[in-house]
Design an enzyme around this catalytic site. Structure first.
Site, PDB file in Angstrom:
ATOM      1  N   ASN A 152      89.290 -36.810  34.462  1.00  0.00           N
ATOM      2  CA  ASN A 152      88.791 -35.532  34.773  1.00  0.00           C
ATOM      3  C   ASN A 152      88.329 -35.361  35.286  1.00  0.00           C
ATOM      4  O   ASN A 152      87.954 -35.670  36.551  1.00  0.00           O
ATOM      5  CB  ASN A 152      87.452 -34.925  33.538  1.00  0.00           C
ATOM      6  CG  ASN A 152      86.207 -35.790  33.542  1.00  0.00           C
ATOM      7  OD1 ASN A 152      86.270 -37.118  34.188  1.00  0.00           O
ATOM      8  ND2 ASN A 152      85.033 -35.250  33.933  1.00  0.00           N
TER       9      ASN A 152
ATOM     10  N   GLU B 255      86.204 -31.635  37.520  1.00  0.00           N
ATOM     11  CA  GLU B 255      86.531 -29.707  37.237  1.00  0.00           C
ATOM     12  C   GLU B 255      86.966 -28.984  38.047  1.00  0.00           C
ATOM     13  O   GLU B 255      87.713 -29.861  39.522  1.00  0.00           O
ATOM     14  CB  GLU B 255      84.446 -30.959  37.133  1.00  0.00           C
ATOM     15  CG  GLU B 255      84.162 -31.079  35.889  1.00  0.00           C
ATOM     16  CD  GLU B 255      83.004 -31.963  36.109  1.00  0.00           C
ATOM     17  OE1 GLU B 255      82.260 -32.219  34.984  1.00  0.00           O
ATOM     18  OE2 GLU B 255      82.043 -31.280  37.421  1.00  0.00           O
TER      19      GLU B 255
ATOM     20  N   GLU C 139      92.594 -37.380  29.490  1.00  0.00           N
ATOM     21  CA  GLU C 139      93.552 -37.356  28.526  1.00  0.00           C
ATOM     22  C   GLU C 139      94.437 -36.642  28.592  1.00  0.00           C
ATOM     23  O   GLU C 139      95.832 -37.528  28.420  1.00  0.00           O
ATOM     24  CB  GLU C 139      92.907 -37.001  27.307  1.00  0.00           C
ATOM     25  CG  GLU C 139      91.897 -37.920  26.204  1.00  0.00           C
ATOM     26  CD  GLU C 139      90.375 -37.636  26.604  1.00  0.00           C
ATOM     27  OE1 GLU C 139      89.214 -37.460  25.804  1.00  0.00           O
ATOM     28  OE2 GLU C 139      89.811 -36.349  27.164  1.00  0.00           O
TER      29      GLU C 139
ATOM     30  N   CYS D  75      92.757 -32.468  23.259  1.00  0.00           N
ATOM     31  CA  CYS D  75      93.047 -33.052  23.830  1.00  0.00           C
ATOM     32  C   CYS D  75      93.382 -33.616  22.685  1.00  0.00           C
ATOM     33  O   CYS D  75      94.251 -34.952  22.507  1.00  0.00           O
ATOM     34  CB  CYS D  75      91.762 -34.286  24.929  1.00  0.00           C
ATOM     35  SG  CYS D  75      91.796 -33.520  26.132  1.00  0.00           S
TER      36      CYS D  75
END
Length: 134
Positions: free
Chosen positions: A42, A44, A55, A89
């Site tokens: 991930n 941000e 994902e 996702c």
């Protein structure tokens, strides 16, 4: 591919996550039908809705690598609760999965729960729902 290899890839991805705001790291590793492995973390952004999920990053890497069929996906996060894919996702995984594709929900100690795509996103909408004219 062995469970241990995919867990290693998911863990490495999780530890590379860019999460200065939430401090909530997530990693994902995909094994495709061709046997290739792709991972993502991930990322941000200060403009919160502009971040990306692990994902989604792994799926983008998979498509860039020329693969389009997920056999297994390992999603790893820390904490007491299961770190499952978000709704968006789930739909992204569905695009490149069959209903029996396995989604493995993990933490640093290993797989905590395994679900099929059908269990994770029942009654889902997928490519086969579109008519050939579309």
């Amino acid at each position: 591919m062995t469970n241990k290899v995919l867990l290693t890839f998911a863990n490495a991805a999780m530890n590379k996550a860019y999460v200065p705001y939430s401090r909530f790291q997530v990693g994902a590793a995909i094994e495709t039908s061709s046997g290739e492995i792709y991972s993502g973390c991930n990322v941000e952004n200060a403009a919160y809705p502009e971040g990306t999920c692990a994902e989604a990053g792994a799926i983008a890497a998979m498509v860039l690598g020329g693969d389009t069929q997920i056999k297994h996906i390992y999603v790893m996060g820390k904490g007491e609760n299961l770190v499952t894919p978000c709704g968006g996702c789930r739909q992204k995984i569905r695009e490149f999965s069959s209903l029996d594709t396995q989604i493995h929900i993990c933490d640093e100690n290993g797989v905590r729960k395994t679900l099929t795509m059908e269990e994770l996103l029942p009654f889902s909408f997928g490519p086969e729902n579109l008519s050939p004219e579309n």
